[in-house]
Every structure is written in structure tokens, then in C-alpha cells.
Design an enzyme around this catalytic site. Structure first.
Site, PDB file in Angstrom:
ATOM      1  N   HIS A 128       1.821   4.417  -2.885  1.00 34.83           N
ATOM      2  CA  HIS A 128       1.867   5.864  -2.645  1.00 34.83           C
ATOM      3  C   HIS A 128       3.192   6.455  -3.125  1.00 34.83           C
ATOM      4  CE1 HIS A 128      -1.904   6.018  -0.673  1.00 34.83           C
ATOM      5  NE2 HIS A 128      -1.522   5.579   0.516  1.00 34.83           N
TER       6      HIS A 128
ATOM      7  N   HIS B 286       0.844  -1.210   0.000  1.00 36.73           N
ATOM      8  CA  HIS B 286       0.000   0.000   0.000  1.00 36.73           C
ATOM      9  C   HIS B 286       0.874   1.253   0.000  1.00 36.73           C
ATOM     10  CE1 HIS B 286      -3.772   2.179   1.418  1.00 36.73           C
ATOM     11  NE2 HIS B 286      -2.822   3.076   1.660  1.00 36.73           N
ATOM     12  N   GLU B 287       1.852   1.293   0.900  1.00 36.02           N
ATOM     13  CA  GLU B 287       2.694   2.487   1.003  1.00 36.02           C
ATOM     14  C   GLU B 287       3.623   2.620  -0.203  1.00 36.02           C
ATOM     15  OE1 GLU B 287       1.629   4.387   3.136  1.00 36.02           O
ATOM     16  OE2 GLU B 287       0.554   2.964   4.399  1.00 36.02           O
TER      17      GLU B 287
END
Length: 234
Positions: free
Chosen positions: A138, A134-135
Site C-alpha cells: 500500500h 501487505h501494508e
């Protein structure tokens, strides 16, 4: 290509002064009285803080061990690392930090500081895999696109993409871990919910309605944009 030290460093997860460990409070007696509903909500929050303090070293070591494994063997983490390398930055276990967090979150990414994993909130390798992916989405979005940190629509878009591509919204995770039993449009509903919650936590977002509006405005283009994957991985 920049070396691994060029990845922004995550902020410290602890507050300037850590809370004092209360050994008289952190006991089995307190634990069972909380289970029985005999204590107020603030006592539960205090107990969780004491637990996190007591287990901080062990939690961080376990997180770091799983992180090293994932960078060696996880297909999705390895793929994302390769794609981020193409953009000039290397992500690896030396610049993704496992720390004790003081808020109930699993991780975070900051444009200026980098990737943080909340070791006290991540219990399994699977959770860590979803969170670090997820990160990394980003980070990829910040490097790949003309990301404007002041544009809330950009933040809404990357939240949608991160929840879609990380695997955190796959059906098994939703059904067994979060009690979400809806099958029809399950992925879309999960992504909308998690992206809206993430946006709601931003200080510049007024309320739940504003958060949902931001997600809806960019939904079609961002949910269907699976780059750097050819399709939704899992």
C-alpha cells in the site's frame, strides 16, 4: 532521500479511553462457559477485549521482536524496504507500530499516518510477515503511482495488489488457516474475496455489490501488475 522519521506516523490503536479491565469476568469459568455456548455473543466480545488488555504488553513485545527479525532476514520484507527507499522513504522497525487494536483486523495503512500492526491479532511471525508486506505494498503504491485518496478505484487496485503480492493468499495459508479447499483459481478467488471485504469496510462504499463492482472494474490491470516484483513472489 528522506529519513525514517518522514514516514507518516500511524494513528493510536487504542480509543481515547481504554475499557476497564474486569478481573471478575476474565476467568476460566467465563472461558469454559463461552466454549460451551452458555453465554451470549456480546460476552464473547467482552472476553476478547479483556484478553487483549491483559496481554497487551506481551503481545506488543512479541510483535516488535518478530518485526525486527523480519526486517533483518525476511527476503520479501527486505526487498520491499529497498524498493520503498528508492522512492524516498525508509520503512523500518522504528516507524512501523505494533499496537493493540480495538477492531478485528491485523493491520492498516493510512496515507497520512502510516503503517500499523495489530499485535493482539497477530500470533505468528508468518502472519506478521504477510501483514507488514501487505501494508508495505500500500505504501509503495501511494509513493510510486499518482494515488488519489478520493478515488475508490485506486483503493480497489491497491487492495488487489496487496493481497496478491503479500503472500496472504498462497494456497497453504488459505487451506490450513482459513479452510478454503478450492484448488482451481484459488489465488484469484482469495484475492477477490479479501479485496472486496477491504473495500466493503470503507464508509464511502455502499454495499457488497458496490465493493465487488469496484474490484471487478480494475481487476485485470491490477491483478496482473506485480511491480515492484518481476512476478508474484509467493
Amino acid at each position: 532521500m528522506t529519513d525514517s522519521s518522514s514516514l507518516p506516523q500511524p494513528p493510536t490503536a487504542q480509543p481515547p479511553e481504554s475499557p476497564v479491565f474486569d478481573k471478575d469476568f476474565y476467568t476460566w469459568t467465563t472461558f469454559f462457559s463461552l466454549l460451551a455456548g452458555q453465554r451470549p455473543a456480546e460476552d464473547r466480545a467482552k472476553y476478547m477485549r479483556m484478553r487483549d488488555l491483559a496481554n497487551e504488553e506481551a503481545d506488543c513485545k512479541k510483535c516488535e521482536k518478530h518485526l525486527t527479525y523480519l526486517f533483518n532476514y525476511s527476503p520479501v520484507v527486505r526487498f520491499m524496504r529497498d524498493e520503498i527507499k528508492k522512492l524516498g522513504t525508509d520503512v523500518n522497525p522504528t516507524n512501523v507500530r505494533c499496537k493493540r487494536c480495538t477492531t478485528r483486523q491485523t493491520g492498516g495503512f493510512d496515507l497520512h499516518y502510516g503503517i500499523l500492526l495489530c499485535a493482539n491479532e497477530l500470533q505468528t511471525r508468518g502472519q506478521i510477515e504477510d501483514t507488514v508486506t501487505h501494508e508495505m505494498v500500500h505504501l509503495y503504491d501511494n509513493l510510486r503511482f499518482k494515488f488519489n485518496d478520493l478515488d475508490l478505484k485506486h483503493h480497489a487496485c491497491t487492495e488487489i495488489r496487496a493481497s496478491t503480492l503479500s503472500g496472504e493468499c498462497r494456497f497453504a495459508r488459505e487451506f490450513f488457516k482459513r479452510g478454503q479447499t478450492t484448488i482451481t483459481q484459488q489465488l484469484q478467488e482469495c484475492v477477490r474475496r479479501r479485496a472486496t471485504l477491504s473495500m466493503r469496510n470503507r464508509s464511502s462504499v455502499r454495499d457488497d455489490v458496490h465493493a465487488a463492482q469496484l474490484v471487478n472494474e480494475v481487476w485485470d490491470s491490477c491483478f496482473n501488475d506485480t511491480r515492484p516484483f518481476d512476478e508474484i513472489y509467493r
